[in-house]
Scaffold this motif. Sequence first.
Motif, PDB file in Angstrom:
ATOM      1  N   HIS A  39       0.692  -1.118   0.034  1.00 28.60           N
ATOM      2  CA  HIS A  39      -0.006   0.090   0.036  1.00 28.60           C
ATOM      3  C   HIS A  39       1.032   1.194   0.002  1.00 28.60           C
ATOM      4  O   HIS A  39       1.622   1.598   0.822  1.00 28.60           O
ATOM      5  N   HIS A  57       1.330   5.461  -2.283  1.00 25.14           N
ATOM      6  CA  HIS A  57       0.192   6.524  -3.064  1.00 25.14           C
ATOM      7  C   HIS A  57       1.202   7.084  -4.210  1.00 25.14           C
ATOM      8  O   HIS A  57       2.107   7.785  -3.799  1.00 25.14           O
ATOM      9  N   VAL A  91       2.273  -1.847  -4.816  1.00 21.71           N
ATOM     10  CA  VAL A  91       0.776  -0.994  -5.005  1.00 21.71           C
ATOM     11  C   VAL A  91       0.878   0.420  -4.922  1.00 21.71           C
ATOM     12  O   VAL A  91       1.396   1.016  -3.798  1.00 21.71           O
ATOM     13  N   GLY A 124      -5.529   8.487  -2.089  1.00 15.15           N
ATOM     14  CA  GLY A 124      -6.311   7.162  -1.341  1.00 15.15           C
ATOM     15  C   GLY A 124      -7.688   7.504  -1.706  1.00 15.15           C
ATOM     16  O   GLY A 124      -8.199   7.739  -2.829  1.00 15.15           O
ATOM     17  N   HIS A 163      -9.630  -2.728  -3.505  1.00 17.43           N
ATOM     18  CA  HIS A 163      -8.995  -2.188  -2.479  1.00 17.43           C
ATOM     19  C   HIS A 163      -9.728  -1.166  -2.041  1.00 17.43           C
ATOM     20  O   HIS A 163     -10.390  -0.447  -2.403  1.00 17.43           O
ATOM     21  N   ASP A 201      -8.862   2.116   1.355  1.00 18.03           N
ATOM     22  CA  ASP A 201      -7.682   2.531   2.144  1.00 18.03           C
ATOM     23  C   ASP A 201      -8.205   3.634   3.172  1.00 18.03           C
ATOM     24  O   ASP A 201      -9.196   4.330   3.183  1.00 18.03           O
ATOM     25  N   SER A 241      -6.729  -1.366   3.858  1.00 21.13           N
ATOM     26  CA  SER A 241      -5.276  -0.811   4.546  1.00 21.13           C
ATOM     27  C   SER A 241      -5.690  -0.157   5.985  1.00 21.13           C
ATOM     28  O   SER A 241      -6.855   0.183   5.983  1.00 21.13           O
ATOM     29  N   ASN A 249       0.143  -0.680   8.060  1.00 22.78           N
ATOM     30  CA  ASN A 249       0.961   0.397   7.627  1.00 22.78           C
ATOM     31  C   ASN A 249       1.778   1.135   8.951  1.00 22.78           C
ATOM     32  O   ASN A 249       1.404   1.855   9.501  1.00 22.78           O
ATOM     33  N   GLY A 305       2.770  -2.516   4.409  1.00 17.65           N
ATOM     34  CA  GLY A 305       2.866  -1.408   3.398  1.00 17.65           C
ATOM     35  C   GLY A 305       3.631  -0.197   4.078  1.00 17.65           C
ATOM     36  O   GLY A 305       3.608  -0.119   5.073  1.00 17.65           O
ATOM     37  N   ASP A 344       2.631   3.071   3.009  1.00 17.04           N
ATOM     38  CA  ASP A 344       1.943   4.017   2.833  1.00 17.04           C
ATOM     39  C   ASP A 344       2.627   5.471   2.526  1.00 17.04           C
ATOM     40  O   ASP A 344       2.425   6.316   2.644  1.00 17.04           O
TER      41      ASP A 344
END
Length: 472
Positions: A67, A69, A123, A129, A243, A245, A269, A292, A318, A320
């Motif tokens: 995860h 961005h 990802v 998000g 997914h 977030d 997430s 995360n 993840g 993040d």
Amino acid sequence: MADLIVSGGTVITMDGGRRVIPDGAVAVTGATIAAVGPRAEVEAAHAASRRIDARGKAILPGLIDGHAHAGHGLVKTMGSGDSAAWSEACRVIYTLASPPSFWRAEAALAGLELLKFGVTTSVMLLGGGDSIGRVDDPAHGDAHVDGINAIGIRRVMVLGPTRPPFPRPYRGADGSVRDVSFEQQAETIGTLVERHHNKGRITCATLMPVYREETHDAAKVRKIEAQGRVIRDIGSKAGAWFHQDGHRGGSIEMADRMFGLLGPDAWLSHCTDLTEADIATLVRTGTSVVHNPSAIAAVRGFCPVIEMLDRGVTVMIGSDGTAPDRSTDMFRHMFQAMRYHQRAARDEALLPPGKALEMVTIDAAKGLGMADRIGSLEVGKQADIITVELMAPHMLPANMPVHRVVYFASGGDVRDVVVGGEILMRDRVAPHVDEAAIAEAANAETARMLAQSGMAGMIVEDPGWGLTRRRG
């Protein structure tokens, strides 16, 4: 005849037996792994035109970041620790001050960071998000794909609409500002999925904003439910996963009960301060979680990873990243995850290093629906391989290689990276990448973005010298 042999290192396979092979080797034919075992056996059975000498190194499957961005790579540090101001800056930048060239430059920069950290699959949500997706025009997603393809790692590009209300104003690729409806965003998402899903090393997933309101407006709920069906259908028809977030207490149970969004093809997430109903929903639906540990959400709430793992939920790690204050160094996030849960329970036995390593390799592959292709070094899987230095001073003495990799290594200790049998980095040099050009483009796009958004004041640095709490 193999095309590549990586040999002489300690192979940490992450296979079903979790074999660790001293003086081991991995042979590669085409894009896939042909053999894994002791070096003498592999080299006796396979000659190769290319070789990587991994003596003094660990040989592992490529790491997976579950995860992060897209876009964040060019908004690092903004707001000097004020997360509310930073989030507002992302809203403005991602809708009004980020042309396609911004998204290409950012993808190349973030992709190069990931490559140098040994992350071969990542990802990336196209934007902020569940708040601001950059899905007003396919040009931005196309630019993102161009940027990451220049680096060569695998990417799961997550595409979802912005949070209501609609329409949302965007400055388009042609420079004009227009209001963009949900229907227009859904059309863009469908176009990008059709263009890029399962094309080369790119796959796509769809996303819906998380609903977490305590009181329910029936008409609004019906509209969100209808929109969710549209987005879910776009992904399902293409075989793309789903997914979300930013889940926290009660929202997972609502996502299933009110909207029917969850299932074994979904991963969520953050997942902080979960209720018993939330965890039971994860167990019943087979939905996976990405934790995360370095994110602000993990400060404001607690992610019950140990309880979820004990109840059979697949949990990955993840970053993040890559902003506002964290990188995509998965070694850093593994260690953060271990200490996070040990400190919360006052129990240093929790989350041992083997489990942490599983959470960025084979468990992450399972959580993304890719365990048949990546996540471990096994015959027939994609040849995503990294080597990690074991002989640097901070990595010695030369014993317990799994512990050393998890506790003491950092992304800077990754020496070699292979993706699908292609050598992308050798002894920390990526010969196909012009690093100076990537840096120049990233800096130029950042300067242009700051000027267009009027937010240059947000990069005035205030380290907080002498303070015990940041200024409000």
